[in-house]
Design a protein around this motif. Structure first.
Motif, mmCIF file in Angstrom:
data_model
loop_
_atom_site.group_PDB
_atom_site.id
_atom_site.type_symbol
_atom_site.label_atom_id
_atom_site.label_comp_id
_atom_site.label_asym_id
_atom_site.label_seq_id
_atom_site.Cartn_x
_atom_site.Cartn_y
_atom_site.Cartn_z
ATOM 1 N N PRO A 157 3.187 -8.388 13.242
ATOM 2 C CA PRO A 157 3.543 -9.833 12.843
ATOM 3 C C PRO A 157 3.725 -9.206 11.794
ATOM 4 O O PRO A 157 3.306 -8.584 10.659
ATOM 5 N N ASP A 158 4.827 -9.729 11.040
ATOM 6 C CA ASP A 158 5.466 -10.194 10.068
ATOM 7 C C ASP A 158 4.542 -10.881 8.884
ATOM 8 O O ASP A 158 3.863 -11.594 9.146
ATOM 9 N N LEU A 159 4.350 -10.456 7.877
ATOM 10 C CA LEU A 159 3.957 -10.800 6.579
ATOM 11 C C LEU A 159 4.557 -11.727 6.115
ATOM 12 O O LEU A 159 5.489 -11.415 5.552
ATOM 13 N N GLU A 160 3.084 -12.963 5.907
ATOM 14 C CA GLU A 160 3.383 -13.943 4.537
ATOM 15 C C GLU A 160 3.738 -12.947 3.071
ATOM 16 O O GLU A 160 2.781 -12.028 3.201
ATOM 17 N N GLU A 161 4.203 -14.076 2.334
ATOM 18 C CA GLU A 161 4.572 -13.474 1.555
ATOM 19 C C GLU A 161 2.935 -13.446 0.217
ATOM 20 O O GLU A 161 2.962 -12.466 -0.578
ATOM 21 N N ASP A 162 2.300 -14.206 1.072
ATOM 22 C CA ASP A 162 0.635 -14.175 -0.343
ATOM 23 C C ASP A 162 -0.228 -12.599 0.215
ATOM 24 O O ASP A 162 -0.800 -11.715 -0.231
ATOM 25 N N GLU A 163 0.451 -12.174 1.099
ATOM 26 C CA GLU A 163 -0.138 -11.509 2.293
ATOM 27 C C GLU A 163 0.191 -10.027 2.091
ATOM 28 O O GLU A 163 -0.283 -8.854 1.379
ATOM 29 N N ARG A 164 1.502 -10.075 1.477
ATOM 30 C CA ARG A 164 2.187 -8.737 0.716
ATOM 31 C C ARG A 164 1.662 -8.826 -0.679
ATOM 32 O O ARG A 164 2.051 -7.361 -1.004
ATOM 33 N N ARG A 165 1.877 -9.573 -1.531
ATOM 34 C CA ARG A 165 1.205 -9.614 -3.190
ATOM 35 C C ARG A 165 -0.781 -9.079 -2.914
ATOM 36 O O ARG A 165 -0.507 -8.283 -4.125
ATOM 37 N N MET A 174 -5.589 -1.267 -3.801
ATOM 38 C CA MET A 174 -6.205 0.763 -4.386
ATOM 39 C C MET A 174 -4.559 1.180 -4.488
ATOM 40 O O MET A 174 -4.061 1.867 -4.572
ATOM 41 N N GLY A 175 -4.085 0.058 -5.705
ATOM 42 C CA GLY A 175 -2.708 0.747 -6.042
ATOM 43 C C GLY A 175 -1.318 0.840 -4.865
ATOM 44 O O GLY A 175 -0.562 0.321 -5.565
ATOM 45 N N TRP A 176 -1.760 -0.089 -4.405
ATOM 46 C CA TRP A 176 -0.196 -0.498 -3.098
ATOM 47 C C TRP A 176 -1.017 -1.443 -2.571
ATOM 48 O O TRP A 176 -1.394 -3.007 -2.348
ATOM 49 N N SER A 177 0.641 -2.556 -2.209
ATOM 50 C CA SER A 177 0.575 -3.891 -1.389
ATOM 51 C C SER A 177 1.016 -3.281 0.243
ATOM 52 O O SER A 177 2.195 -2.571 0.139
ATOM 53 N N PRO A 178 1.006 -3.701 0.590
ATOM 54 C CA PRO A 178 0.754 -3.734 2.152
ATOM 55 C C PRO A 178 2.754 -4.441 2.472
ATOM 56 O O PRO A 178 3.173 -5.459 2.272
ATOM 57 N N LEU A 179 3.033 -3.488 3.343
ATOM 58 C CA LEU A 179 4.303 -3.889 3.998
ATOM 59 C C LEU A 179 4.198 -3.730 5.776
ATOM 60 O O LEU A 179 5.777 -3.995 6.353
ATOM 61 N N GLY A 180 3.515 -3.063 6.363
ATOM 62 C CA GLY A 180 3.079 -3.385 7.309
ATOM 63 C C GLY A 180 1.907 -3.668 7.898
ATOM 64 O O GLY A 180 0.663 -4.120 6.986
ATOM 65 N N ALA A 181 1.873 -4.764 9.190
ATOM 66 C CA ALA A 181 0.828 -5.129 9.539
ATOM 67 C C ALA A 181 0.887 -4.602 11.677
ATOM 68 O O ALA A 181 1.555 -4.886 12.001
ATOM 69 N N GLY A 223 -18.853 -1.571 -2.952
ATOM 70 C CA GLY A 223 -18.261 -2.906 -4.330
ATOM 71 C C GLY A 223 -17.212 -3.426 -4.029
ATOM 72 O O GLY A 223 -16.771 -3.047 -3.351
ATOM 73 N N VAL A 224 -16.851 -3.296 -5.411
ATOM 74 C CA VAL A 224 -15.249 -3.376 -4.997
ATOM 75 C C VAL A 224 -13.715 -3.098 -4.284
ATOM 76 O O VAL A 224 -13.078 -2.828 -3.904
ATOM 77 N N ALA A 225 -14.166 -1.370 -4.487
ATOM 78 C CA ALA A 225 -13.472 -0.426 -4.374
ATOM 79 C C ALA A 225 -13.182 -0.137 -2.621
ATOM 80 O O ALA A 225 -12.352 -0.106 -2.325
ATOM 81 N N GLY A 226 -14.239 -0.897 -1.563
ATOM 82 C CA GLY A 226 -14.383 -0.913 -0.397
ATOM 83 C C GLY A 226 -13.956 -2.048 0.209
ATOM 84 O O GLY A 226 -13.238 -2.774 2.001
ATOM 85 N N ARG A 227 -14.422 -3.933 -0.732
ATOM 86 C CA ARG A 227 -13.846 -4.731 -0.348
ATOM 87 C C ARG A 227 -13.024 -5.723 -1.361
ATOM 88 O O ARG A 227 -13.329 -5.875 -2.645
ATOM 89 N N ILE A 228 -11.734 -6.073 -0.733
ATOM 90 C CA ILE A 228 -11.215 -7.156 -1.389
ATOM 91 C C ILE A 228 -10.930 -8.715 -1.142
ATOM 92 O O ILE A 228 -11.160 -8.208 0.296
ATOM 93 N N ARG A 229 -11.268 -9.741 -1.434
ATOM 94 C CA ARG A 229 -10.829 -10.935 -1.326
ATOM 95 C C ARG A 229 -9.928 -11.543 -1.602
ATOM 96 O O ARG A 229 -9.547 -11.426 -2.921
ATOM 97 N N THR A 230 -8.683 -11.803 -1.052
ATOM 98 C CA THR A 230 -7.880 -12.588 -1.028
ATOM 99 C C THR A 230 -7.532 -13.707 -1.988
ATOM 100 O O THR A 230 -9.253 -14.583 -1.117
ATOM 101 N N SER A 231 -6.445 -13.852 -1.837
ATOM 102 C CA SER A 231 -6.826 -15.465 -2.692
ATOM 103 C C SER A 231 -6.108 -16.740 -1.291
ATOM 104 O O SER A 231 -6.352 -18.067 -1.196
ATOM 105 N N TYR A 232 -6.009 -15.569 -0.036
ATOM 106 C CA TYR A 232 -6.180 -16.898 0.780
ATOM 107 C C TYR A 232 -6.861 -17.185 1.382
ATOM 108 O O TYR A 232 -6.645 -17.066 2.861
#
Length: 151
Positions: free
Chosen positions: A50-58, A62-69, A120-129
């Motif tokens: 799928p194409d990533l939505e804007e909020d998914e790309r943000r 761990m220092g990178w933002s998704p470009l592929g899905a 902890g935080v290093a293995g799990r991130i809760r997104t704003s969406y």
């Protein structure tokens, strides 16, 4: 029909050669592969890019933002299909140096305290969406905790 999806998010887009490689990898593990539909362990699955939505790309992982899905979906509520989905997502996330976006919060699919607090935080991130994104290490631990060593 019950279904569940996870999405492997990667730091690089899935270009044509990557898409072909994903199909080859899935075809290696699947009993049957027809286009983007396949079966493993007698359970039906499919995959798409799928194409990533804007909020998914943000999202910062761990220092990178998704470009592929790469979205993987199972169409049964059977525990075995969820385990196979997790194992496949983990293997593909490791292969493409990505993380795994769940279809909601981690608590909606497990109540095991050790899994919910692992790394902890290093293995799990809760997104704003509204979804949790977990590292392959968390998924591996989760699969191992369930005593299914499929990866």
């Amino acid at each position: 029909m019950s279904y569940y999806s996870v999405t492997v998010l990667t730091p690089s887009p899935f270009l044509a050669p990557d898409r072909a490689r994903v199909a080859d990898l899935i075809g290696h593990w699947a009993l049957q592969l027809d286009e983007h539909k396949f079966s493993m362990g007698g359970q039906p699955f499919d995959f798409e890019f799928p194409d990533l939505e804007e909020d998914e790309r943000r999202v910062s992982l761990m220092g990178w933002s998704p470009l592929g899905a790469l979205r993987l979906t199972t169409y049964t509520g059977a525990k075995v299909s969820h385990i196979l989905l997790g194992a496949l997502a983990c293997k593909l996330a490791q292969t493409y140096e990505g993380w795994i976006a769940l279809d909601g919060h981690l608590e909606s699919v497990t109540s095991v305290p050790a899994v919910l607090t692992f790394e902890g935080v290093a293995g799990r991130i809760r997104t704003s969406y509204g979804v949790d994104v977990i590292s392959p290490s968390v998924m591996t631990y989760w699969l191992g905790y369930e005593d299914f060593r499929l990866v």
